[in-house]
Design a protein around this motif. Sequence first.
Motif, PDB file in Angstrom:
ATOM      1  N   SER A  19       0.836  -1.205   0.000  1.00  0.00           N
ATOM      2  CA  SER A  19       0.000   0.000   0.000  1.00  0.00           C
ATOM      3  C   SER A  19       0.870   1.253   0.000  1.00  0.00           C
ATOM      4  O   SER A  19       0.599   2.212  -0.721  1.00  0.00           O
ATOM      5  N   VAL A  24       3.845   5.913  -3.130  1.00  0.00           N
ATOM      6  CA  VAL A  24       5.067   6.708  -3.310  1.00  0.00           C
ATOM      7  C   VAL A  24       5.833   6.255  -4.553  1.00  0.00           C
ATOM      8  O   VAL A  24       5.506   5.229  -5.159  1.00  0.00           O
ATOM      9  N   GLU A  25       6.840   7.036  -4.902  1.00  0.00           N
ATOM     10  CA  GLU A  25       7.672   6.699  -6.063  1.00  0.00           C
ATOM     11  C   GLU A  25       8.614   5.552  -5.680  1.00  0.00           C
ATOM     12  O   GLU A  25       8.664   4.551  -6.343  1.00  0.00           O
ATOM     13  N   HIS A  26       9.334   5.764  -4.593  1.00  0.00           N
ATOM     14  CA  HIS A  26      10.109   4.677  -3.995  1.00  0.00           C
ATOM     15  C   HIS A  26      10.375   5.009  -2.530  1.00  0.00           C
ATOM     16  O   HIS A  26      10.282   6.179  -2.129  1.00  0.00           O
ATOM     17  N   ALA A  27      10.654   3.993  -1.752  1.00  0.00           N
ATOM     18  CA  ALA A  27      10.885   4.223  -0.325  1.00  0.00           C
ATOM     19  C   ALA A  27      11.982   3.298   0.154  1.00  0.00           C
ATOM     20  O   ALA A  27      12.169   2.212  -0.406  1.00  0.00           O
ATOM     21  N   ASP A  28      12.714   3.739   1.179  1.00  0.00           N
ATOM     22  CA  ASP A  28      13.765   2.847   1.660  1.00  0.00           C
ATOM     23  C   ASP A  28      13.266   1.989   2.832  1.00  0.00           C
ATOM     24  O   ASP A  28      12.184   2.205   3.368  1.00  0.00           O
ATOM     25  N   TYR A  31      12.090   3.594   6.141  1.00  0.00           N
ATOM     26  CA  TYR A  31      10.783   4.249   6.019  1.00  0.00           C
ATOM     27  C   TYR A  31       9.663   3.218   6.120  1.00  0.00           C
ATOM     28  O   TYR A  31       8.689   3.407   6.856  1.00  0.00           O
ATOM     29  N   ARG A  63      24.873   4.212   1.617  1.00  0.00           N
ATOM     30  CA  ARG A  63      24.843   5.654   1.863  1.00  0.00           C
ATOM     31  C   ARG A  63      25.621   5.896   3.146  1.00  0.00           C
ATOM     32  O   ARG A  63      25.281   5.339   4.183  1.00  0.00           O
TER      33      ARG A  63
ATOM     34  N   ILE B  11      -5.402  -0.579   4.239  1.00  0.00           N
ATOM     35  CA  ILE B  11      -4.738  -0.038   3.038  1.00  0.00           C
ATOM     36  C   ILE B  11      -4.803   1.494   3.069  1.00  0.00           C
ATOM     37  O   ILE B  11      -3.794   2.181   2.873  1.00  0.00           O
ATOM     38  N   MET B  14      -2.456   2.951   5.645  1.00  0.00           N
ATOM     39  CA  MET B  14      -1.052   2.906   5.223  1.00  0.00           C
ATOM     40  C   MET B  14      -0.766   4.003   4.192  1.00  0.00           C
ATOM     41  O   MET B  14       0.260   4.672   4.257  1.00  0.00           O
ATOM     42  N   ILE B  15      -1.703   4.180   3.246  1.00  0.00           N
ATOM     43  CA  ILE B  15      -1.517   5.216   2.218  1.00  0.00           C
ATOM     44  C   ILE B  15      -1.498   6.598   2.881  1.00  0.00           C
ATOM     45  O   ILE B  15      -0.694   7.454   2.528  1.00  0.00           O
ATOM     46  N   THR B  17      -0.365   7.392   5.712  1.00  0.00           N
ATOM     47  CA  THR B  17       0.902   7.691   6.407  1.00  0.00           C
ATOM     48  C   THR B  17       1.922   8.332   5.464  1.00  0.00           C
ATOM     49  O   THR B  17       2.861   8.969   5.906  1.00  0.00           O
ATOM     50  N   THR B  18       1.736   8.154   4.158  1.00  0.00           N
ATOM     51  CA  THR B  18       2.703   8.720   3.204  1.00  0.00           C
ATOM     52  C   THR B  18       2.373  10.167   2.861  1.00  0.00           C
ATOM     53  O   THR B  18       3.129  10.831   2.187  1.00  0.00           O
ATOM     54  N   SER B  78      18.551  14.658  -1.476  1.00  0.00           N
ATOM     55  CA  SER B  78      18.379  13.309  -2.026  1.00  0.00           C
ATOM     56  C   SER B  78      19.173  12.290  -1.216  1.00  0.00           C
ATOM     57  O   SER B  78      18.800  11.130  -1.119  1.00  0.00           O
ATOM     58  N   LYS B  79      20.263  12.744  -0.590  1.00  0.00           N
ATOM     59  CA  LYS B  79      21.034  11.840   0.274  1.00  0.00           C
ATOM     60  C   LYS B  79      20.265  11.498   1.537  1.00  0.00           C
ATOM     61  O   LYS B  79      20.302  10.383   2.033  1.00  0.00           O
ATOM     62  N   GLU B  80      19.574  12.510   2.070  1.00  0.00           N
ATOM     63  CA  GLU B  80      18.892  12.319   3.359  1.00  0.00           C
ATOM     64  C   GLU B  80      17.494  11.730   3.239  1.00  0.00           C
ATOM     65  O   GLU B  80      16.950  11.208   4.204  1.00  0.00           O
ATOM     66  N   SER B  81      16.890  11.836   2.051  1.00  0.00           N
ATOM     67  CA  SER B  81      15.485  11.422   1.951  1.00  0.00           C
ATOM     68  C   SER B  81      15.348   9.904   1.969  1.00  0.00           C
ATOM     69  O   SER B  81      16.129   9.186   1.358  1.00  0.00           O
ATOM     70  N   VAL B  82      14.362   9.437   2.706  1.00  0.00           N
ATOM     71  CA  VAL B  82      14.119   8.002   2.792  1.00  0.00           C
ATOM     72  C   VAL B  82      12.964   7.592   1.897  1.00  0.00           C
ATOM     73  O   VAL B  82      12.704   6.413   1.695  1.00  0.00           O
ATOM     74  N   VAL B  83      12.272   8.595   1.368  1.00  0.00           N
ATOM     75  CA  VAL B  83      11.145   8.298   0.496  1.00  0.00           C
ATOM     76  C   VAL B  83      11.012   9.403  -0.550  1.00  0.00           C
ATOM     77  O   VAL B  83      11.312  10.556  -0.289  1.00  0.00           O
ATOM     78  N   VAL B  84      10.611   9.012  -1.751  1.00  0.00           N
ATOM     79  CA  VAL B  84      10.281   9.989  -2.785  1.00  0.00           C
ATOM     80  C   VAL B  84       8.823   9.759  -3.138  1.00  0.00           C
ATOM     81  O   VAL B  84       8.453   8.695  -3.636  1.00  0.00           O
ATOM     82  N   THR B  85       7.970  10.739  -2.815  1.00  0.00           N
ATOM     83  CA  THR B  85       6.546  10.563  -3.091  1.00  0.00           C
ATOM     84  C   THR B  85       6.244  10.929  -4.542  1.00  0.00           C
ATOM     85  O   THR B  85       7.084  11.509  -5.232  1.00  0.00           O
ATOM     86  N   LYS B  86       5.029  10.581  -4.978  1.00  0.00           N
ATOM     87  CA  LYS B  86       4.614  10.929  -6.345  1.00  0.00           C
ATOM     88  C   LYS B  86       4.634  12.453  -6.496  1.00  0.00           C
ATOM     89  O   LYS B  86       4.982  12.975  -7.554  1.00  0.00           O
ATOM     90  N   LYS B  89       8.055  13.768  -7.106  1.00  0.00           N
ATOM     91  CA  LYS B  89       8.474  13.541  -8.495  1.00  0.00           C
ATOM     92  C   LYS B  89       7.822  14.564  -9.429  1.00  0.00           C
ATOM     93  O   LYS B  89       8.472  15.124 -10.314  1.00  0.00           O
TER      94      LYS B  89
END
Lengths: 94, 187
Positions: A19, A24-28, A31, A63, B11, B14-15, B17-18, B78-86, B89
């Motif tokens: 979910s 999201v686009e991607h997540a580590d 996260y 990293r 579901i 969870m969504i 939370t992003t 970009s080094k620190e981010s743990v997630v890239v949301t839509k 982008k």
Amino acid sequence: MFKDLDPLLHSQLRLGIMSILMAVEHADFTYLKEKTNATAGNVSVQIDKLEKAGYIKVAKSFRDKRPLTTCKISKTGIAAFEKYVNHLKTYINK
Amino acid sequence: MNEAEKQIEYIEEMIATTKGNLSSGSIHFLLWGWLVFIAALSNYIILNFTEYNNHWIPWPVLMGMGAVLAIYFGRKESKESVVVTKIDKMLIQLWAGFGITLAVVLFAMGAIGPTKVYPMLMALYGLGTFVSGGMLNFKPLQIGAVAAWVCAAIGFYQVQFDSQLILIAAAILFSYIIPGHLLASKK
């Protein structure tokens, strides 16, 4: 009940991971662990299962000398997730 | 609630939370906002209160500095981010397109002159911040965009170059600096 549902997605944690990755686009890894409130070991096992099924793509890198695991949902995963949700909806409507 | 409904609720949970990731961009609004603001005002001061001919000099100096800092902050993020949301982008795509359009408009300055280009830049600030505000669901950016568009519309008729410098400073104050600080304080 639920016999048609994808067993891979019918587990709470795997569904949670999928979910989040849908949104999201991607997540580590960190996260995903924080958002699902699960243990590192459990998340790691479920990610492995989802990757083997071709539902997600996992990229491993470093990293600041620490291992970094980045997850992204695949086209197969999106299709499986949508199918799963549509199946669930039919159970709700019954 | 049956089991299927519980799964759907999980579901959605969870969504959810992003969402609410407002980390996108406040540093860039503040960086470019303040640099453009200082460049416009210092250009105005040099033009009106000194004998120095190259009154435009703050622009290449400060914008060059901005480019270096933007690359530095971008890499750090970009080094620190743990997630890239839509949304992250989409924002990157929007501002990349904005940057290219800005470059094309600046390239046209030689042909059409700065007094026509400056209002175009203000209108572009409005476009970028309006769409960003919509994506982030952050009203101050959209209100700032309207202010930038008003400045642009006045600018097309107010063809005196030094007045346009004041207008561009006002446009950037309302569309980048104020919303940028509000966005940063929301984190």
